[in-house]
Enzyme design. Structure first.
Site, short mmCIF file in Angstrom:
data_model
loop_
_atom_site.label_atom_id
_atom_site.label_comp_id
_atom_site.label_asym_id
_atom_site.label_seq_id
_atom_site.Cartn_x
_atom_site.Cartn_y
_atom_site.Cartn_z
N ASP A 18 0.86 -1.18 0.00
CA ASP A 18 0.00 0.00 0.00
C ASP A 18 0.90 1.23 0.00
OD1 ASP A 18 -1.85 1.93 0.41
OD2 ASP A 18 -2.67 1.10 2.27
N ASP A 60 -2.43 2.31 -6.30
CA ASP A 60 -1.48 2.36 -5.18
C ASP A 60 -1.50 1.14 -4.28
OD1 ASP A 60 -3.99 2.95 -4.07
OD2 ASP A 60 -3.03 3.96 -2.40
N GLU A 61 -2.13 0.08 -4.74
CA GLU A 61 -2.27 -1.07 -3.86
C GLU A 61 -2.13 -2.37 -4.63
OE1 GLU A 61 -5.68 -2.26 -1.16
OE2 GLU A 61 -5.60 -0.11 -0.88
#
Length: 460
Positions: free
Chosen positions: A105, A196-197
């Site tokens: 993350d 973003d993950e």
DNA sequence: ATACATACC
DNA sequence: TACTGGTATGTAT
């Protein structure tokens, strides 16, 4: 440290409006003061009124559940208990602790990228988004209660000095592609969840390096400016996700692969921390006295009687610290949609023309992936934030603007006729098409723009 | 199948 | 002044 959510007691405000401090960086805030400001900014608005209505619905749902609970007999309960115990035993017997799953993350991702490009922002409270809606905030801003999914104008009241930077999705996509190249080094089959993950299964990676010190991408990626990566390492996806949130704002957390460690970890974990349990489920469970995962296990028989099978099975998995142990990229997509919010729109011509525009946008998106769909759904939100969806399923899949509009305009017309002679006072229109047929996954090809270096460190 | 709700980022 | 947009899935009918 834990609040277990936002409804610590029966304050005179809505639990769904109050600050959601579930996420990291929000510990030890003056929640009362922040909530007062949020309420003051919202009270009386159409949005607030609608939220209040929705909360009433949740409350009714809870009342129905409690009524149902009151009718449960000892006999039913013990029968359910037997069933739960058998199931627990079976699940535990096949528990897979052999995989090492990582949840990655990027912390305050959009904000971090913007700060890279404008270092002056580093020491200022800032958020990415607009006065209408924020997508991310940095840690300085979080101290004021400013967070993602909060409208900018309220954030400004909480923090008058807040700098709001408009979103630059293309930029985030570029950085994201850079990061993904690194993920691929650890697991070529990694599963991206958003820009973003991602989830990685590093079991093979570790296997290949047996005897070496265990290495993982550490939390610091240097990219002109610091981009902090959070890692959660655990035997399954559910736990890995919780772990990545554990050591914010900078760290990684590894949960060892043994049953004992997993069960201890789960004990005091607030149910809200688990992905998939949102504020409504939290509230319903709360009404039953369940706030942490131990309670979940203790009350499983009751839950089996009050919730659907899928729900309580999910709860059971959580209470045992179970989760998916192999990550899989999603198969073909199941739907595609487009929607837009705007200032009040009541004129028919305008509404139909917008509807056509949406059909055109959707048709374009469908074309990009060579997809067609059979069910066309029209979504409307009026100025009071009330949402309606109307769907129509065709015998054959469609994809062009005209085909979509032929269906959508009839659905829209029906709704207009239903309220006439009053106009529909819309604030949003959307158009959803559920595809079947041809699926072609796009291929990512991104230019390398940034130099990324990263530390290697032991994870123990 | 349809409508609406919940959840995630 | 101003409370998103895209996708998946659950719940209820």
């Amino acid at each position: 440290m834990e609040t277990g959510g936002t409804s610590s007691s029966g304050e005179g405000f809505l639990s769904r409006m109050a600050l959601n401090d579930n996420k990291a960086g929000m510990e030890g805030l003056d929640r009362d003061k922040i909530n007062k400001i949020i309420m003051k900014s919202s009270k009386g608005s159409r949005f607030y009124e609608n939220e209040m209505k929705k909360e009433q619905q949740v409350n009714q749902r809870i009342e129905r559940m409690m009524l149902q609970k009151s009718h449960i007999t000892e006999q039913q309960l013990s029968k359910a208990q037997t069933q739960v115990e058998k199931m627990t035993f079976d699940l535990d017997r096949v528990r897979d602790l052999s995989r090492v799953i990582v949840h990655v993350d990027m912390d305050a991702f959009y904000a971090a990228v913007e700060t890279r490009d404008c270092p002056d922002l580093k020491d200022k409270p800032m958020a990415v988004g607009s006065m209408s809606m924020l997508t991310t905030s940095n840690y300085h801003a979080r101290k004021f209660g400013v967070r993602a999914a909060m409208p900018g104008f309220i954030a400004k009241k909480l923090c008058p000095n807040l700098v709001i930077v408009p979103t630059n999705f293309d930029k985030y996509r570029e950085v994201s592609a850079e990061i993904r190249e690194i993920f691929a080094d650890y697991d070529p089959h990694f599963l991206p969840m958003s820009l973003d993950e991602a989830y990685l299964d590093i079991s093979e990676h570790l296997e290949q390096r047996r005897g070496w010190p265990e290495v993982l991408p550490c939390n610091t990626f240097a990219m002109g400016l610091l981009l902090v990566i959070l890692l959660g390492i655990a035997p399954n996806m559910m736990l890995a996700k919780v772990c990545s949130d554990k050591n914010k704002p900078n760290g990684q957390y590894r949960l060892p692969s043994n049953r004992q460690a997993v069960m201890v970890f789960i004990q005091d974990l607030p149910v809200r921390k688990v992905s998939g349990i949102g504020k409504v489920t939290e509230k319903m469970l709360g009404a039953l006295g369940i706030t942490s995962c131990v309670h979940l296990g203790q009350e499983m028989a009751l839950l089996a009687l009050l919730f659907s099978e899928t729900s309580w099975h999910h709860f059971l998995d959580i209470s045992l610290g179970l989760g998916s142990t192999h990550i899989e990229r999603d198969g073909e997509r199941k739907s595609m949609s487009t929607e837009r919010t705007f200032g009040e729109m009541s004129a028919l011509e305008e509404q139909f023309s917008l509807c056509r525009q949406l059909c055109q946008d959707l048709a374009q998106d469908l074309q990009k992936e060579a997809l067609k769909g059979k069910t066309v759904t029209l979504k409307l939100k009026n100025v009071n934030f009330e949402v309606k969806t109307r769907a129509w399923t065709l015998p054959c899949a469609v994809a062009t603007t005209d085909e979509l509009f032929a269906v959508a305009k009839d659905l829209l017309k029906t709704e207009i006729d239903n309220v006439s002679p009053q106009p529909l006072r819309l604030r949003l229109m959307g158009n959803l098409n559920l595809p079947s047929l041809t699926g072609l996954n796009g291929v990512y090809r991104w230019k390398k723009i940034l130099t990324i270096t990263f530390h290697i460190c032991c994870i123990y």
